[in-house]
Design a protein around this motif. Structure first.
Motif, PDB file in Angstrom:
ATOM      1  N   PRO A 213       0.836  -1.203   0.000  1.00  0.00           N
ATOM      2  CA  PRO A 213       0.000   0.000   0.000  1.00  0.00           C
ATOM      3  C   PRO A 213       0.874   1.257   0.000  1.00  0.00           C
ATOM      4  O   PRO A 213       1.885   1.332   0.683  1.00  0.00           O
ATOM      5  N   GLN A 214       0.441   2.255  -0.780  1.00  0.00           N
ATOM      6  CA  GLN A 214       1.189   3.498  -0.899  1.00  0.00           C
ATOM      7  C   GLN A 214       0.801   4.510   0.174  1.00  0.00           C
ATOM      8  O   GLN A 214       1.549   5.406   0.475  1.00  0.00           O
ATOM      9  N   GLY A 215      -0.328   4.367   0.692  1.00  0.00           N
ATOM     10  CA  GLY A 215      -0.791   5.326   1.696  1.00  0.00           C
ATOM     11  C   GLY A 215      -2.217   4.983   2.095  1.00  0.00           C
ATOM     12  O   GLY A 215      -2.795   3.995   1.659  1.00  0.00           O
ATOM     13  N   TRP A 216      -2.789   5.854   2.918  1.00  0.00           N
ATOM     14  CA  TRP A 216      -4.140   5.621   3.407  1.00  0.00           C
ATOM     15  C   TRP A 216      -5.007   6.787   2.992  1.00  0.00           C
ATOM     16  O   TRP A 216      -4.632   7.951   3.115  1.00  0.00           O
ATOM     17  N   LEU A 217      -6.192   6.484   2.493  1.00  0.00           N
ATOM     18  CA  LEU A 217      -7.139   7.515   2.112  1.00  0.00           C
ATOM     19  C   LEU A 217      -8.355   7.400   3.022  1.00  0.00           C
ATOM     20  O   LEU A 217      -8.883   6.313   3.223  1.00  0.00           O
ATOM     21  N   PRO A 218      -8.808   8.520   3.575  1.00  0.00           N
ATOM     22  CA  PRO A 218     -10.010   8.457   4.424  1.00  0.00           C
ATOM     23  C   PRO A 218     -11.227   8.175   3.572  1.00  0.00           C
ATOM     24  O   PRO A 218     -11.262   8.513   2.380  1.00  0.00           O
ATOM     25  N   PRO A 219     -12.245   7.552   4.151  1.00  0.00           N
ATOM     26  CA  PRO A 219     -13.454   7.280   3.360  1.00  0.00           C
ATOM     27  C   PRO A 219     -14.141   8.578   2.960  1.00  0.00           C
ATOM     28  O   PRO A 219     -14.101   9.573   3.686  1.00  0.00           O
TER      29      PRO A 219
END
Length: 135
Positions: A125-131
């Motif tokens: 995973p490259q990063g986290w995105l909020p919903p």
């Protein structure tokens, strides 16, 4: 010299030579396959290859020694050839069966490794995105 002893000597010489030849051939050509099965770990492939060769020698030479016992006396030259063909035929079948057994087991291990590799994502995973609010 007794014909039975001549048949034993020829049987042992040919059986041992065949076992050594098959073991060397399998060791030399099986190394690449083992490296693939073990995901490119060359040192582990060499170690497993050596252990397989030692086990191959032990089982086959043990079988050759146990199968040396004859069913009776050999009275003529034809009897020598008949006894040798039967004994060497069985030794060749055992060598072939052991080879096929080894390839079958190693191929199962290889396929399991391929399936495990396919279940993992190729990239982390490259990063986290909020919903998002609408989702």
């Amino acid at each position: 010299m007794d014909r039975t002893v001549i048949a034993y000597v020829i049987y042992l010489a040919v059986s041992i030579a065949l076992t050594v030849w098959v073991a060397r051939t399998l060791s030399r050509n099986g190394r690449i396959f083992l490296a693939d099965v073990l995901r490119g770990d060359e040192k582990l492939a060499d170690a497993v290859n050596h252990l397989l060769v030692v086990g191959f020698y032990l089982v086959n030479l043990g079988f050759v020694a146990l199968y040396l016992h004859g069913s009776g006396n050999i009275d003529d030259t034809r009897g020598i050839f008949e006894a040798l063909s039967a004994k060497l035929g069985v030794v060749l079948l055992v060598l072939g069966a052991m080879h096929l057994g080894n390839v079958y087991v190693l191929n199962k291990i290889r396929r399991r490794g391929i399936l495990e590799r396919e279940q993992r994502p190729p990239v982390g995973p490259q990063g986290w995105l909020p919903p998002t609010a609408g989702a």
